[in-house]
Write an enzyme that holds these catalytic residues in place. Sequence first.
Site, PDB file in Angstrom:
ATOM      1  N   GLY A 235       0.743  -1.188  -0.078  1.00 29.71           N
ATOM      2  CA  GLY A 235       0.135  -0.001   0.010  1.00 29.71           C
ATOM      3  C   GLY A 235       0.766   1.163   0.046  1.00 29.71           C
ATOM      4  N   SER A 236       0.506   2.291   0.666  1.00 33.94           N
ATOM      5  CA  SER A 236       0.982   3.496   0.334  1.00 33.94           C
ATOM      6  C   SER A 236       2.347   3.861   1.424  1.00 33.94           C
ATOM      7  CB  SER A 236      -0.076   4.674   1.073  1.00 33.94           C
ATOM      8  OG  SER A 236      -0.228   4.566   2.166  1.00 33.94           O
ATOM      9  N   ARG A 237       3.066   4.802   1.282  1.00 33.62           N
ATOM     10  CA  ARG A 237       4.134   4.943   1.895  1.00 33.62           C
ATOM     11  C   ARG A 237       3.780   5.149   3.574  1.00 33.62           C
ATOM     12  NH1 ARG A 237       9.225   8.311  -0.106  1.00 33.62           N
ATOM     13  NH2 ARG A 237      10.607   8.405   1.716  1.00 33.62           N
ATOM     14  N   GLY A 239       0.977   4.743   4.890  1.00 34.29           N
ATOM     15  CA  GLY A 239       0.267   3.545   5.522  1.00 34.29           C
ATOM     16  C   GLY A 239       1.360   2.532   6.104  1.00 34.29           C
ATOM     17  N   GLU A 259       5.319  -3.044   1.178  1.00 27.71           N
ATOM     18  CA  GLU A 259       5.745  -2.603   0.098  1.00 27.71           C
ATOM     19  C   GLU A 259       5.069  -1.516  -0.474  1.00 27.71           C
ATOM     20  OE1 GLU A 259       5.023  -2.008  -3.524  1.00 27.71           O
ATOM     21  OE2 GLU A 259       4.276  -4.090  -3.954  1.00 27.71           O
ATOM     22  N   CYS A 296       2.503  -0.818  -8.883  1.00 32.86           N
ATOM     23  CA  CYS A 296       3.466  -0.645  -8.056  1.00 32.86           C
ATOM     24  C   CYS A 296       4.781  -0.099  -8.742  1.00 32.86           C
ATOM     25  CB  CYS A 296       3.956  -1.707  -6.917  1.00 32.86           C
ATOM     26  SG  CYS A 296       2.602  -2.676  -6.148  1.00 32.86           S
ATOM     27  N   GLU A 385       6.033   9.354  -5.171  1.00 39.84           N
ATOM     28  CA  GLU A 385       5.237   8.497  -6.037  1.00 39.84           C
ATOM     29  C   GLU A 385       3.865   9.178  -6.313  1.00 39.84           C
ATOM     30  OE1 GLU A 385       3.734   3.840  -6.306  1.00 39.84           O
ATOM     31  OE2 GLU A 385       3.814   4.960  -4.504  1.00 39.84           O
TER      32      GLU A 385
END
Lengths: 518, 518
Positions: A235-237, A239, A259, A296, A385
């Site tokens: 998921g997100s950075r 999170g 990831e 991703c 991102e």
Amino acid sequence: MIIAGQPVSGTGDEIRGYDPAAGVDLEPAYRYGDDSHVDAACAAAAEAFGAYRATTAEQRAVFLETVADNIEAVRETLVPRAVAESGLPQARIAGEVGRTTGQLRLFAAVLREGSWNGARIDPAQPDRTPAPRADIRQREIPLGPVAVFGASNFPLAFSVAGGDTASALAAGCPVVVKGHDAHPGTSELVARAIAAAVSACGLPAGTFSLLFGSGPGLGTALVTDPHIKAVGFTGSRSGGTALVAAAAARPEPIPVYAEMSSINPVFLFDGALSTRAADLGRAFVASLTMGSGQFCTNPGLVIAVDGPGLDEFLAAARDALVDAPATPMLTRGIAQSYAKGVDALAAEADLVVRGSADGPEASCRAALFSTDAASFRASGVQQAEVFGSSSLVIRCADYADMASVAAALEGQLTATLQADEIDHPAAAALLPVLETKAGRILFNGWPTGVEVGYAMVHGGPYPATSDSRTTSVGARAIERFLRPVAYQDVPNALLPSAVADGNPDGLWRRVDGQLTRN
Amino acid sequence: MIIAGQPVSGTGDEIRGYDPAAGVDLEPAYRYGDDSHVDAACAAAAEAFGAYRATTAEQRAVFLETVADNIEAVRETLVPRAVAESGLPQARIAGEVGRTTGQLRLFAAVLREGSWNGARIDPAQPDRTPAPRADIRQREIPLGPVAVFGASNFPLAFSVAGGDTASALAAGCPVVVKGHDAHPGTSELVARAIAAAVSACGLPAGTFSLLFGSGPGLGTALVTDPHIKAVGFTGSRSGGTALVAAAAARPEPIPVYAEMSSINPVFLFDGALSTRAADLGRAFVASLTMGSGQFCTNPGLVIAVDGPGLDEFLAAARDALVDAPATPMLTRGIAQSYAKGVDALAAEADLVVRGSADGPEASCRAALFSTDAASFRASGVQQAEVFGSSSLVIRCADYADMASVAAALEGQLTATLQADEIDHPAAAALLPVLETKAGRILFNGWPTGVEVGYAMVHGGPYPATSDSRTTSVGARAIERFLRPVAYQDVPNALLPSAVADGNPDGLWRRVDGQLTRN
């Protein structure tokens, strides 16, 4: 929700799937669970752990295959639901079913091959001086119950029965999944398929549970539950970083495999640009816009030396993008974040082209920007991102400038080189830098599309992942949920078969440091 | 200090070795470094990384062997200095020189065997439908510069050229060591041996540096230096926990391999007690008092069912301990901590026996306590490590009570079972619990004494270590400093030899999932 085989309704906020293509909420409503559901699922997982890890590799392989079979059995229901909840094309979702069942079957094969046991034997040396050597043997055992966070962008392959779940179950770890809010219906269908396999294979019911809930609420409760021994997350950075921090702050810290964030740089070398710039531009756009850029490994950065070759690449990309329709994004929230990310880039970089604005409410209007190396190196925004079909082209003065961009990159899942044979010396000079930056290096391809095999690395240095020593895709993902134990002078009758005399499991084992199957 | 080959004097507090047997400070004085020394050493390591990691495995193997040769060449100076700085017996230190050079040579052998490369190849499948498969290959590369914290209790084998340094250098990572205050002279001699090998092997000077400084000051600066990519540490729980927290709080978090705290439970089964209780009692005391109990694997906990067998064990242990001389501890600080730990135990548990109080200033007066299972389970103090020759015997009502103690244990480096054949069913019932608690399980031995081999695990669940997936002793220690990279469709001429066509390095490689040497 499914807790240890039982359907359970939550007590918290209502969530529904959302069809981004049609712009409508979907029935039925699901509800968030609370801490009592986390307690119940994790306690059941802990209770199941002893019996589940005592199963043979063959039993777990059959279990994973049964899950795969059960998912295929509901394909007719599952595919349309996942299409509706994701807005992704039917062919893509159908392919993802195959990828998901393929992953489960890959881990069945990994289990049967047996090297995951990490069997090692240093035989006793009773006559060694000055002191005799004891008999020491080593194998891998599972860590314990694992929490898995389903990802939004692969509602099947990185979700309830995705790679994290498959590899953790293969390792012998019970799994508690927090399903993603974006696809509760898909999550339920897959969870039922897993729970049915648990039951059919005679495994403890606590081997698998599915919960729904908010990340900061239920997600944190799950990661900090004392029964949980490892976490898989895509998921997100923000999170992922929050889960890593929560896990590190536990009385007993545990590993988190998150990831998170990657912009997947693509380096275009002069030779390649001189022979196939327009083709590269079109292929780049195809990779960039696939699945509304919600990968991703989406190519969010292109680096090349300025000149006519790059101009030609950009012209072709512009032509391909300008009429590209705005395509549905997974959720309204993701579409809003995408728009914000594009705005932030637009404030710093030059616009090359936007795609068509025509599309549903939650849609992705492609965006391509350009900048120069100095501006990129100085900017945080340009390296962040933007999840969706947005990319940034860096015009470099020369290869030294290109190398300076490479050196300034954060960790990445992938780095790609478009290079003809004439470019090989320049590419070779860049490779050692890219190795330190990325988990996978590609030549003359595009980073979207991650093979599920034995050699794949879907990982990379921070912030691509929280643990660069691992991969979340492919056979080695199982290693994340194992740890070694040594047995010193343990009587043969009490040794696990993986390291028992006579090699009853027929494994590759390292005896006095040498691999042997005897 | 030695920074990139150059001797450098610090600017901070003065430290001296202390001879605990004689009770005197040793010449010369050393001085703590400051942040500028950390900067210089880490920058030199980062600069060295590219060239150092480009060396062949054979070159690094020769380098490690040269370090071993250089250490042996100064043995006549080194052994007395280490004896003086540690208070440990000459035979022990002489053995530790052999262990240290043996570790270096083990990693040379590991490098030459080559499996550390983790070579994997999934060949292309151009005709696969619906999409062709790319050629994907995988190998391991080094993480980058590593910070190593020397331990007090093994001034050679877990210090400047100890297992952390040897395995990191083997992996291709430059190393910056923070030497332990307890043995600066020993540290200097070993650092000079390494620096001479760096020079003789034509390696970049920044491949190795030695610094002195406080843990919270220089140690934290070292762990948070952006050039450092991993940390090896052996020491206290508080020290390790602080480094883990500092590493996690970096903008780019990095792995910390901290080996911290273990009380190494020993389970005495009824059959063993009925046949050899007195022998066990004496052997236990020998293990407990060796090296003043200053081992990570010291047997700090004994668990047995109450009865005449345990009484006999305790009587023999009492007889062996009551006249045991107080022996020197490594430092005054360690002796003070030991005394405090014993006082804390004395406040909660029943005293069985203390050893003789006669000894030098910084010495260890052995201590043996007993308690019951309920008291142990309810107590934090009774489960805390007391570094030194102190141990606690838990009198259990029955095997169920013993199992409840096992279930309540924190993570351990070792768990030992003293069990005769008649005890095997009871031992077998306990084994699955012990596997989840400890990195190494021993039968009918004592946990002190850690073999350096291919199958050893010196690790275990938290708080034994900060990363139960690894070992700090033995061949697999190299894996802590490596991460995988995948190469997709990379032209053969640009591939690293480990995964190139034709297997030029003659490695075991996994091709389509199967091990082969072809």
